[in-house]
Design an enzyme around this catalytic site. Sequence first.
Site, short mmCIF file in Angstrom:
data_model
loop_
_atom_site.label_atom_id
_atom_site.label_comp_id
_atom_site.label_asym_id
_atom_site.label_seq_id
_atom_site.Cartn_x
_atom_site.Cartn_y
_atom_site.Cartn_z
CE LYS A 35 -0.27 -0.24 5.06
NZ LYS A 35 -1.11 -0.62 6.22
NE ARG A 129 -6.42 0.64 11.47
CZ ARG A 129 -5.17 0.55 11.01
NH1 ARG A 129 -4.23 1.38 11.47
NH2 ARG A 129 -4.83 -0.36 10.11
CE1 TYR A 259 13.20 31.36 3.26
CE2 TYR A 259 12.75 29.00 3.36
CZ TYR A 259 12.81 30.18 2.63
OH TYR A 259 12.49 30.19 1.31
C1 LIG Z 1 -0.36 -1.53 6.97
C2 LIG Z 1 -0.94 -2.81 7.41
C3 LIG Z 1 -0.14 -3.97 7.55
C4 LIG Z 1 1.36 -3.95 7.47
O1 LIG Z 1 1.90 -3.55 8.72
P1 LIG Z 1 3.47 -3.51 9.00
O2 LIG Z 1 3.59 -3.12 10.42
O3 LIG Z 1 4.02 -2.46 8.07
O4 LIG Z 1 4.01 -4.86 8.69
C5 LIG Z 1 -0.78 -5.18 7.80
N1 LIG Z 1 -2.12 -5.23 7.96
C6 LIG Z 1 -2.91 -4.14 7.86
C7 LIG Z 1 -4.38 -4.28 8.06
C8 LIG Z 1 -2.36 -2.89 7.61
O5 LIG Z 1 -3.15 -1.80 7.54
#
Ligand SMILES: *Cc1c(COP(=O)(O)O)cnc(C)c1O
Length: 371
Positions: A35, A129, A259
């Site tokens: 992702k 979530r 800056y």
């Molecule tokens: C992003 C995500 C992962 C991967 O997690 P890592 O800690 O990067 O290995 C796995 N499962 C879900 C549902 C996620 O949102």
Amino acid sequence: MTAMREALIDLTAIEHNARALHRLAGTRELIAVVKADGYGHGALAAAGAALAGGATRLAVADLAEAVALRAGGIDAPLLAWLHAPDETFAQAVAQGIEIGISSLDQLFAAAAAGGVARVHLKLETGLARNGIAPQDWSAVFAEAARLEADGALRVEGVFSHLSNTSAEDDRVQVRRFEVGVAAAQAAGLQPRVRHLAATAAAIDLPEARFDAVRIGIGLYGLSPFDDRDSAALGLRPAMTLRARVAAVRRVPGGHGVSYGYVHRTEDDSTLALVPLGYADGVPRQASAAGPVSIAGERFRLAGRVAMDQFVVDVGDHPVSVGDEVVLFGDPAAGAPSATEWAEAAGTINYEIVTRIGPRVPRVPVRSAEDG
Ligand SMILES: *Cc1c(COP(=O)(O)O)cnc(C)c1O
């Protein structure tokens, strides 16, 4: 190097990390999470390298990310789990993209998408979530079994996601997940892929491994832990962010830099200009703190990070226009780590690599197999 700025993406490292974590977890399957453009590494390149390293499936958050992978020629099993409220899943089903289901509405939409939808039921076990709430499990499982019998869908998997709060909290979620899986089976479902662990639990919590682990950060060679680095986990950081010094300037002591003049030279000094800024993902919060390596020598950036550039006060070190500046990469090769940048910016290594901007070309490279 010839580019002004670039991110080298070591595909051999990604392959190695997939293989190493798959072997460590000992699961039948390894789901590579690509992702957010492969955590900034490039989703297509990361997906290809992960599959070459033995990943059996890929996962993304959004369906649009999955569609882009299909358009890029990826035909491996591919799961997406975060959907728009009015998503119809027609394109997902047409392209054989597996759908993470978090509600009865999503289940019905997937079943009505025209074809046999392949779904993974996502159970809420404590992260708060998405995911099907425990009070809805029996209704969703019963409908899924009915729709499966009708040939409208196939329940390929059941999954959930851990909070990584503590081993104790994670174990509570493991037990809830087991209850959910048992209830799904009692409703007549036969999910082939039960998956719960992301990188941290895949490494540290054997009882969370089930049939598959979902590996994100570890695929890219970074550690999800505060107390163990990449090398301690046998992982190889895949991204090296580097640039070439765009200008040098010799200034007297007391000269303000960038800056707000939050940095002033102590003495006569050479200032090197690095063409990477917060538009490229260099966190402004790391102003006056982020580490860089120039010709093998370590420095911290001086003054504020600007949109396109920052300055390094190299004192009397001989630095010239065109010299290579490494912001982060593999510490085993002498580079600062993405984790050091995270500490300098008050964030996590995930955010450092994921936010590298579109102005930075990703350049695929291969390294020695056993580095
Ligand atoms: C992003 C995500 C992962 C991967 O997690 P890592 O800690 O990067 O290995 C796995 N499962 C879900 C549902 C996620 O949102």
